[in-house]
Scaffold this active site. Sequence first.
Site: not given
Ligand code: NDP
Ligand code: 2IT
Length: 448
Positions: A130, A170
């Site tokens: 990461k 992420d």
């Molecule tokens: P994005 O940046 O697309 O969206 C994040 C969302 O979470 C936004 O709505 C944001 O609000 C909100 N958010 C972020 N930080 C906080 C906080 N401290 N408190 C409250 N709300 C918060 O990220 P992702 O959707 O990609 O990621 C979301 C989660 O999923 C994370 O935990 C990430 O590690 C996990 N994840 C992501 C993957 C991916 O492929 N993208 C894969 C697997 C897991 P705002 O819009 O106001 O910033």
């Molecule tokens: O938390 C996760 O699994 C991710 N943010 C996706 C990682 C990736 O390499 O697609």
Amino acid sequence: MTEAETREYESFMRGLKRRNPHQPEFQQAVGEVVASVLPWYLAHEDYRRAQILERVTEPDRIISFRVTWETDSGEIRANRAWRVQFNHALGPYKGGLRFHPTVNESILKFLGFEQIFKNSLTGLPMGGAKGGSNFNPKGKSDREVMRFCQSLMIELSRHIGEDVDVPAGDIGVGGREVSYLFGQYMRLENRWSGVLTGKGLSYGGSAVRTEATGWGCVYFCEEMLRHHGDSLAGKRVAVSGSGNVALYAAQKLIEVGATVVSLSDSRGFRHFPDGLDLDHWSAIRELKEVRRGSLAEDVGGGIYHPGAKPWGIACDLAMPCATQNELDLDDAITLADQGIVAVCEGANMPVNHEAAELLRSRGILHAPGKASNAGGVAVSGLEQSQNAMRLSWSREEVDRRLRQIIIDIHARCVAEGSGEGPKVDYLKGSNLAGFKKVAGAMLAYGAV
Ligand code: NDP
Ligand code: 2IT
């Protein structure tokens, strides 16, 4: 755990905390995995002698560097960035990059550690890593984000490669950032390779990568409910977040006949008592993905609650898709008291330890992120395969493979997490299944 196992657990965690002080998220993530695997580990003297647990909790390396960039008005800014290359026993390092002001070494170590076992569960050849920066993309222009990404890649490019380490997105890193990073890598290396995943479709990206984490989370939830004689149809689902994971989880939930009663962001949540419909979903997608606005803006429906989380509203199931530790003990009690059937994690470690214990004690199904959000990295793995073969699969083909990978992950969790009660212990199942494979490879390699 028996008394002897508890003593070993406490002794191991004391050492880990001494070696990693002031890193609460990392300590939390390790504590949860070790609690699941310790009885098996202690029963296997060869693994113990090889110090697998001590070694797997120590990153292979952490690269830390300064990123200097220039604002549109010509001011100089400097941020911190890291890449935590945690473990490559099963394949090249793989895992996302996070851009958020709260990013620090503890958070990236917890995420990198979780990624090892998540990637192992997918069955694809990927190690765990990461990275990210405390850079805040909010309020920055596209040009500023581009300059930041280009500067970051000048250093990161020395440490990555399609057979070495393959970053992706992420929080705060989506298609725009991956494209800037990829363009700069190509410029520096003068060669096209699948060094990042989450690329645009016309330049090596995979179909369904954008949707994969959210859709995969819903597929996992369907499998979990089906295994326990239930289904998602007609269920009211409280979703948190409104980013990549939350949006496509909500889209798939609507498609399979569930009712999405909330979405949230860092400022509050929007309640949809009658359910979110697809027209309204499209407007929110445009607001968050294109205009990068706040849910406080009225895009045609729902009631906005500033400064609050959605866990108090009427629902049958919770799907936390925003960030770590966003669902605590009080939230879990509120959800349990209204009789929810399951919590399915879209985010990484969104449910804290006390909340997870409460869910278990109340017989509520709990799918941990390393199993239920693995669809994102799984399709990243498929993107790597397509890049290596120099071809692209159709949406239908990638979706079919994604669904099968999730079904297989679910089966691995059931195989290792069944037996102690009427319900599958998905925490134990996912940790044991993910860990055994990595540990077996490390043992085979000898003292490296
Ligand atoms: P994005 O940046 O697309 O969206 C994040 C969302 O979470 C936004 O709505 C944001 O609000 C909100 N958010 C972020 N930080 C906080 C906080 N401290 N408190 C409250 N709300 C918060 O990220 P992702 O959707 O990609 O990621 C979301 C989660 O999923 C994370 O935990 C990430 O590690 C996990 N994840 C992501 C993957 C991916 O492929 N993208 C894969 C697997 C897991 P705002 O819009 O106001 O910033
Ligand atoms: O938390 C996760 O699994 C991710 N943010 C996706 C990682 C990736 O390499 O697609």
